[in-house]
Design a protein around this motif. Structure first.
Motif, PDB file in Angstrom:
ATOM      1  N   ALA A   1       0.846  -1.206   0.000  1.00 34.28           N
ATOM      2  CA  ALA A   1       0.000   0.000   0.000  1.00 34.28           C
ATOM      3  C   ALA A   1       0.877   1.250   0.000  1.00 34.28           C
ATOM      4  O   ALA A   1       0.584   2.240  -0.687  1.00 34.28           O
ATOM      5  N   ALA A   2       1.988   1.206   0.757  1.00 35.86           N
ATOM      6  CA  ALA A   2       2.885   2.378   0.838  1.00 35.86           C
ATOM      7  C   ALA A   2       3.531   2.653  -0.520  1.00 35.86           C
ATOM      8  O   ALA A   2       3.620   3.806  -0.963  1.00 35.86           O
ATOM      9  N   VAL A   3       3.980   1.578  -1.201  1.00 38.85           N
ATOM     10  CA  VAL A   3       4.618   1.747  -2.518  1.00 38.85           C
ATOM     11  C   VAL A   3       3.628   2.385  -3.495  1.00 38.85           C
ATOM     12  O   VAL A   3       3.951   3.308  -4.242  1.00 38.85           O
ATOM     13  N   GLU A   4       2.379   1.895  -3.436  1.00 38.79           N
ATOM     14  CA  GLU A   4       1.346   2.404  -4.336  1.00 38.79           C
ATOM     15  C   GLU A   4       1.068   3.888  -4.069  1.00 38.79           C
ATOM     16  O   GLU A   4       0.992   4.710  -4.984  1.00 38.79           O
ATOM     17  N   GLU A   5       0.956   4.252  -2.797  1.00 42.89           N
ATOM     18  CA  GLU A   5       0.619   5.622  -2.383  1.00 42.89           C
ATOM     19  C   GLU A   5       1.777   6.571  -2.686  1.00 42.89           C
ATOM     20  O   GLU A   5       1.587   7.660  -3.207  1.00 42.89           O
ATOM     21  N   LEU A   6       3.007   6.148  -2.358  1.00 42.17           N
ATOM     22  CA  LEU A   6       4.163   7.048  -2.480  1.00 42.17           C
ATOM     23  C   LEU A   6       4.746   7.044  -3.899  1.00 42.17           C
ATOM     24  O   LEU A   6       5.493   7.955  -4.263  1.00 42.17           O
ATOM     25  N   GLY A   7       4.468   5.982  -4.678  1.00 49.23           N
ATOM     26  CA  GLY A   7       4.967   5.902  -6.056  1.00 49.23           C
ATOM     27  C   GLY A   7       6.272   5.138  -6.138  1.00 49.23           C
ATOM     28  O   GLY A   7       7.266   5.542  -5.534  1.00 49.23           O
TER      29      GLY A   7
END
Length: 728
Positions: A700-706
C-alpha cells in the motif's frame, strides 16, 4: 530323556526361561544340526537367543558379526550376567587396548570362550584372520544381516566382504539374522552369503499393540508438545533426520517443561552414552535422536515413537516404530508427513552413484505411498514384508479408525494392467503412470511410448490416483514388483484372470495432506492473519484502536494483526504468557500488554473458556545468534552492507531480521544508516505517510508514495524507524 525336553532344560539352565517363543526352538535345532539358517524376526522376537544357546551347547567358539560396538558390549554384558564365568563371551573391536586384545585371544584359544563378537571391520584385519584360522569355529552368526543389501535400510559396504573372509578363515555353517527384510532384501542376503539353501524361519511382522498414524506436518512442535503433555511421564523417542533439528527440538521440549535429551553421532561419546543411560534409567522421559539411536536398545516400555521427519524407507520406519511397546503394552507411532520433506530427501541423493539414487528413489516412493494411502496401515506394512494381513480393518491405525470413501475402480485396474502388459512388464510404476496420463516425459519420448495404443488412456485421473491403483492392486495380488529388478511391475496369474473376467474393485482414495504455509513474511502482518476466537479477536482490535488513539499512533504500532490472531488462539492471561505470543517481546508486553491481558482474562472467566495451556509453546530464547549479532552491530553503528557481508547474506535478509526485532518491541536506533542512504525530505514524507496510514502494508505504501520515487527497501527501513521511535 528326549531332545525336546532337554533343550527346554538347557534354556532354563542357561537363561532362566521356561519356554521358547514362536519359532525359536525350530531355528535353534536347525543351527544345532549344522544347517545354514536364515532368521527373520521383528524387534523383540528373541533373535539373539537363536545363536546364543547353540553357541553354549556346541563344541568350539561361535563368531558373531555385529555392526555396532555399543550393541556388542550390551550383548556380552547380558550373557556374562547369566553365566558364572566372564570369559564365556568376549568382543573384539577397535575400542580395546593391545593387552585386552591379547587376553581375549588367549581365552578363545584355551577354549574358554563360546561367543566371540566381532565388528566386520575387525574381521578384515590380516592378524585377526590369521588368529581365527587357529580357532575351532562352531558357526558364524551374522546379526543385522540387512546391512548386506543395498536395498536394506542400513547398507554397510564392509558387510559385502564377509563371505570371502569366512571362506579364507575356514567354512562353517552360517546363521543370518535380521529384524526387517523385504523379499528383495532376503534374497540379496542369502545370495551374497552363499546360503540360498538355508533353512528359513520367518516370524509375523504384525505388532498388534502398535497404533500407526500419519499427520500433516503443520506446527509439528506444537502438536508434539501437546501429545507429550497428554502422555505425561511416559517414555518416548522422537526421530529427526538432521543433528541440528535434534538439538533444536530437544531444547524446545526442555523450555516447555519436558524432560528430554538429544542423541546423535556428532556428540562426544561420553555425553551420548550418558544421555542413553538417563533414558534407560528413566531420569528423562524423551530422547530426541537421529536414527543412530535405538539399535539394541532393550527398553521394553517405550510408549511412543514420533517421526518428526518421514524416514527414507519403510524398513527404517518399521524398525524405528518397532522400538515402542516391546512389552506388548501400548505403543503409539506418529509420523509427520509433508511432501516438501520428500523433495529434500531426493535433493540429498544428487551426487550419489546412479544405482544408489535409483534404489533410494524406489524406497522413497514406497514411503510416500504408505503415507498418502488411506487403506489400513497394517495391510500396507505387512504386504511390504511379503505377509498377508487377513482382516480388512485392524482397528488400531488412523485409517481404520477414520475410514475414507471407496470408489469403484475395476475399469481403471484393467486399464493399468493393459499398459503393464503392452510394455512387456519392463517398467516401473512412475513410467506406467506417465503412459496412462499421457505425459510426454523424456523416457516416454526415447522409448516412443507415445505411439502405444494405451498412451493417454488414463488421462481422466492424476498420478496420485494411479499410484493408489498400483499399490492396492499389489495388495490384492493382481500385480507385484519383480524381485531381481525391484520396482518393475509384473501382472500375476490373478491379474491375467482379472483381465479375462473383470470384477468389481473398490479403491480407497488417497489422503491429500495440507502443507504448512511459509509465505508469512517477517515484515508486516501476513495477509489474512487467521484468528482462533472471532469474538475475542474483534474485541482485541477495538482495544488496540482505543490505545492507539490515546497515544496518537496507528494501531499496527501497538500490536500487529498476527499477534492479535495468536492471542485469540492462545488466550494469554499474564504478561509472562503474552511474551510467548508471535511478534510480542518483553518490551511490547511491558509497554502495552496490561490492558490486553486484563481483557483476555475477563473474557476467559465470563465465557468459562478452558485455555489450551499446553499449546503455549515457549520458543527457545534468542534462538537466533544472528539477532544478537545484528543488535550489537547496530549499537556500534555498522552499516547494513557490512553486517550482511560479514554473515554472507543479502542486505534484504538483514532488514527482515531487523523488522522482526523491532516488531516484537525492541527499540533500535538505525538513524545513522538511514541518514546515509535516504535524503532528509524523503525520510520526512515516508514518516508522515506511516503516521496517517491505516496499516503497515509495504504494498500500500509503494502504491501511495509511487514506486518510481521510493524503493521498497527505503520504505521498509522507514517503517522500522517509525515503529521503533513511536511504539517501542
Amino acid at each position: 530323556m528326549n531332545r525336546e525336553s532337554s533343550l527346554t532344560d538347557k534354556l532354563r539352565h542357561y537363561f532362566g526361561f521356561d519356554r521358547f517363543k514362536g519359532q525359536q526352538e525350530e531355528a535353534i535345532k536347525s543351527v544345532l544340526a549344522g544347517n545354514n539358517t536364515f532368521v527373520l524376526m521383528p524387534t523383540g522376537g528373541g533373535k539373539s537367543l537363536i545363536y546364543q544357546l547353540p553357541a553354549l551347547l556346541l563344541e568350539g567358539t561361535a563368531i558373531v558379526i555385529s555392526p555396532l560396538i555399543a550393541l556388542m558390549k550390551n550383548q556380552v554384558d547380558s550373557i556374562r550376567g547369566m553365566q558364572s564365568e566372564d570369559n564365556i563371551a568376549h568382543f573384539l573391536n577397535s575400542s580395546l587396548s593391545k593387552a585386552a586384545i591379547q587376553e581375549v585371544k588367549n581365552d578363545v584359544l584355551d577354549g574358554k570362550t563360546k561367543l566371540l563378537y566381532v565388528a566386520p571391520e575387525s574381521l578384515t584385519k590380516e592378524e585377526n584372520i590369521e588368529f581365527l584360522k587357529r580357532v575351532k569355529i562352531s558357526f558364524y552368526a551374522i546379526d543385522e544381516a540387512h546391512c548386506i543389501s543395498e536395498w536394506g535400510h542400513d547398507f554397510r559396504p564392509e558387510y559385502r566382504r564377509i563371505k570371502p573372509i569366512v571362506e579364507e578363515i575356514g567354512k562353517s555353517p552360517i546363521v543370518a539374522l535380521t529384524a526387517t527384510a523385504t523379499a528383495k532384501v532376503q534374497h540379496d542376503i542369502q545370495k551374497n552369503l552363499g546360503i540360498l539353501d538355508a533353512e528359513v524361519f520367518k516370524a509375523s511382522f504384525n505388532r498388534e499393540n502398535l497404533y500407526y498414524e500419519v499427520r500433516p506436518k503443520i506446527k509439528p512442535e506444537t502438536q508434539i508438545i501437546k501429545f507429550i503433555k497428554q502422555n505425561e511421564g511416559k517414555s518416548g523417542i522422537i526421530y529427526c533426520l538432521s543433528r541440528k533439528r535434534v538439538e533444536e527440538l530437544a531444547e524446545t521440549l526442555q523450555v516447555n517443561g519436558i524432560k528430554a535429551l538429544a542423541y546423535h553421532a556428532g556428540m562426544d561419546a561420553a555425553t551420548r552414552s550418558g544421555n542413553q543411560d538417563k533414558f534407560l534409567m528413566e531420569e528423562v522421559d524423551v530422547i530426541v535422536a537421529t536414527i543412530a539411536f535405538g539399535m539394541g536398545i532393550d527398553k521394553p516400555d517405550v510408549r511412543f515413537v514420533i517421526h518428526y521427519d518421514i524416514p527414507k524407507s519403510l524398513e527404517g520406519y518399521y524398525q524405528e516404530t518397532g522400538r515402542s511397546g516391546r512389552d506388548g503394552g501400548e505403543g503409539k507411532c506418529i509420523t509427520f508427513y509433508s511432501y516438501k520433506d520428500i523433495q529434500k530427501l531426493e535433493k540429498f541423493m544428487h551426487g550419489k552413484p546412479v544405482a544408489e539414487q535409483e534404489i533410494g528413489k524406489q524406497l522413497l516412493l514406497d514411503t510416500v505411498s504408505y503415507a498418502e494411502s488411506a487403506i489400513c496401515r497394517r495391510i500396507i506394512l505387512l504386504n511390504y514384508f511379503g505377509e498377508k494381513y487377513e482382516n480388512e480393518n485392524c482397528g488400531n491405525c488412523d485409517n481404520c479408525l477414520n475410514p475414507k470413501e471407496k470408489v469403484e475402480a475395476g475399469d481403471e485396474v484393467a486399464r493399468a494392467l493393459k499398459v503393464i502388459l503392452e510394455v512387456n512388464e519392463k517398467y516401473k510404476g512412475e513410467h506406467i503412470a506417465n503412459i496412462l496420463i499421457g505425459n510426454k516425459t523424456a523416457a516416454i519420448k526415447s522409448f516412443k511410448h507415445y505411439t502405444l495404443e494405451t498412451f493417454g488412456s488414463g488421462k481422466d485421473h492424476d498420478e496420485r490416483f494411479w499410484n493408489a491403483v498400483f499399490r492396492q492392486s499389489m495388495i490384492a495380488g493382481i500385480i507385484n514388483k519383480d524381485i531381481e529388478n525391484y520396482g518393475l511391475l509384473k501382472v500375476t496369474e490373478k491379474g491375467h484372470e482379472f483381465l479375462k473376467n473383470p470384477t468389481s474393485f473398490m479403491l480407497v482414495k488417497n489422503h491429500e495432506y495440507e502443507e504448512e504455509d511459509d509465505s508469512a513474511n517477517a515484515g508486516g502482518a501476513p495477509s489474512g492473519a487467521t484468528s482462533g476466537d472471532p469474538q475475542l479477536y474483534s474485541m482485541l482490535k477495538d482495544l488496540r484502536k482505543k490505545i492507539a488513539k490515546k497515544h496518537s499512533l496507528p494501531p499496527f504500532v501497538i500490536f500487529q494483526d498476527p499477534s492479535l490472531a495468536d492471542m485469540s488462539i492462545q488466550y494469554p492471561v499474564s504478561l509472562d504468557e503474552l511474551q510467548k505470543i508471535q511478534g510480542v517481546g518483553q518490551g511490547k508486553a511491558k509497554r502495552y500488554g496490561k490492558e490486553f491481558v486484563a481483557l483476555i482474562k475477563q473474557y476467559v472467566d465470563e465465557n468459562e473458556i478452558e485455555r489450551p495451556e499446553d499449546l503455549i509453546v515457549r520458543t527457545v530464547a534468542n534462538k537466533s545468534k544472528m539477532k544478537v549479532f545484528i543488535i550489537q552491530s547496530i549499537d556500534r553503528k555498522i552499516s547494513f552492507d557490512d553486517i550482511a557481508n560479514s554473515k554472507g547474506v543479502e542486505v534484504n535478509d538483514i532488514i527482515t531480521e531487523v523488522e522482526a526485532i523491532v516488531n516484537s518491541g525492541t527499540r533500535l536506533n538505525i538513524d545513522y544508516y538511514i541518514d546515509d542512504v535516504i535524503d532528509e525530505d524523503r525520510q520526512e514524507e515516508m514518516f508522515e505517510y506511516f503516521r496517517e496510514a491505516e496499516n503497515d502494508s509495504i504494498e500500500a505504501a509503494v502504491e501511495e508514495l509511487g514506486e518510481d520515487e521510493y524503493s521498497e527497501e527505503d520504505i521498509r527501513l522507514m517503517r522500522v524507524k517509525f515503529i521503533s521511535d513511536m511504539g517501542n
